[in-house]
Motif scaffolding. Structure first.
Motif, mmCIF file in Angstrom:
data_model
loop_
_atom_site.group_PDB
_atom_site.id
_atom_site.type_symbol
_atom_site.label_atom_id
_atom_site.label_comp_id
_atom_site.label_asym_id
_atom_site.label_seq_id
_atom_site.Cartn_x
_atom_site.Cartn_y
_atom_site.Cartn_z
ATOM 1 N N CYS A 188 0.848 -1.196 0.000
ATOM 2 C CA CYS A 188 0.000 0.000 0.000
ATOM 3 C C CYS A 188 0.880 1.241 0.000
ATOM 4 O O CYS A 188 1.833 1.334 0.782
ATOM 5 N N ILE A 189 0.558 2.190 -0.857
ATOM 6 C CA ILE A 189 1.351 3.408 -0.945
ATOM 7 C C ILE A 189 1.239 4.255 0.314
ATOM 8 O O ILE A 189 2.101 5.080 0.610
ATOM 9 N N ARG A 203 -5.697 4.257 -7.199
ATOM 10 C CA ARG A 203 -6.064 5.617 -7.610
ATOM 11 C C ARG A 203 -4.812 6.260 -8.183
ATOM 12 O O ARG A 203 -3.752 6.235 -7.557
ATOM 13 N N ASP A 204 -4.935 6.806 -9.374
ATOM 14 C CA ASP A 204 -3.798 7.437 -10.068
ATOM 15 C C ASP A 204 -2.615 6.471 -10.173
ATOM 16 O O ASP A 204 -1.456 6.856 -9.951
ATOM 17 N N CYS A 212 -6.613 2.633 3.981
ATOM 18 C CA CYS A 212 -5.979 3.881 3.546
ATOM 19 C C CYS A 212 -6.806 4.579 2.474
ATOM 20 O O CYS A 212 -6.947 5.817 2.486
ATOM 21 N N PHE A 213 -7.355 3.810 1.553
ATOM 22 C CA PHE A 213 -8.155 4.427 0.497
ATOM 23 C C PHE A 213 -9.381 5.136 1.079
ATOM 24 O O PHE A 213 -9.696 6.272 0.710
ATOM 25 N N CYS A 214 -10.065 4.469 2.009
ATOM 26 C CA CYS A 214 -11.253 5.074 2.606
ATOM 27 C C CYS A 214 -10.900 6.326 3.396
ATOM 28 O O CYS A 214 -11.590 7.345 3.323
#
Length: 279
Positions: A188-189, A203-204, A212-214
């Motif tokens: 995960c970034i 994303r991108d 993390c995305f949420c």
């Protein structure tokens, strides 16, 4: 008068006779052989005191009887093996029972080091890397079809390179958007947690774990204020720039679910038609 010196068993005088001591007791030759001599495994005759007694696992042979059961050559002072308790010279045993090298097809002699893999056997020097031809020995290797490769050669010839660290991927790995990754590199970034085997989104062109995305991008529920991921087919309600989880889209007054039903708003609240009439 001279002291008597007699055979312990038959009491015959031993003066001037050959005799054998056993546990400090003297025996004439005949009595000793009758009492203690072993019988030959082949001819079944006693092995006399004047003959060499060859023994193996509590079995005994005359020198002239200790022969290979296949070629009948003498095994005296020669290495031998046994099959079903029968002695065999090394050559006969190898021809009958030893494994054959998968590479040179020659017999792997008993006592020599051999390599085994997937039911096949090799001489140590015949088990080589298909690319550099060097013996693999105890080093790690990777099989590919019918061949074997030492790790450096396999990496040079076959291994994909991780898109992140640019190093070869020798085992496992993850394929994402047609690009290879080491499992430990595909993270995960945001939190750097490994994503292999986990649900994630992007994303991108960056991969994110769901948490993390949420936290970074998801809309917040107008009722409970937690994130609405919208991932995995989860449903939510959107109305005038506000969003709700399906479970949170309820009448403010009576708490009945308004999913799929008519509703009215009163300032920030949503109400069912029945509760609006009571206002």
């Amino acid at each position: 008068m001279a002291e008597r010196y007699d055979c312990t068993e038959c009491a015959d005088s031993l003066y001037g006779q050959k005799y054998i001591l056993r546990e400090d007791k003297p025996f004439c030759i005949k009595c000793f052989e009758d009492l203690f001599s072993s019988n030959c495994e082949v001819c079944e005759k006693p092995i006399s005191c004047t003959s060499k007694d060859l023994s193996y696992k509590e079995r005994h042979w005359h020198c002239e009887c200790f022969l290979c059961i296949k070629c009948e050559r003498s095994l005296v002072d020669r290495p031998f093996a046994t099959k079903d308790d029968a002695p065999m010279c090394i050559e006969c045993y190898s021809n009958e029972y030893s494994a054959k090298c998968h590479a040179c097809l020659k017999t792997i002699m008993p006592g020599t080091k051999k390599m085994e893999h997937r039911g096949n056997s090799w001489h140590e020097n015949c088990f080589t890397c298909n690319r550099c031809q060097q013996p693999i020995g105890t080093r790690s290797f990777i099989p590919k079809e019918a061949d074997h490769y030492c790790l450096p050669c396999y990496e040079k010839q076959f291994a994909k390179q991780c898109v992140h660290c640019k190093k070869p991927i020798t085992t496992g790995g993850v394929n994402y958007r047609d690009q290879p990754w080491h499992k430990e590199c595909f993270v995960c970034i945001g939190c750097r947690q490994q994503l292999a085997g986990q649900r994630f989104t992007s994303r991108d062109d960056f991969a994110y774990c769901l948490n993390c995305f949420c936290n970074l991008f998801a809309k917040k529920c107008a009722h409970c204020t937690t994130s609405i991921s919208g991932l995995g087919g989860s449903k939510y309600i959107s109305f005038e720039q506000r969003q709700w989880h399906n479970d949170c889209f309820n009448c403010k007054k009576c708490c009945v679910s308004l999913v799929g039903r008519g509703f009215l708003t009163s300032k920030e609240d949503i109400l069912c038609p029945d509760c609006v009439k009571e206002l």
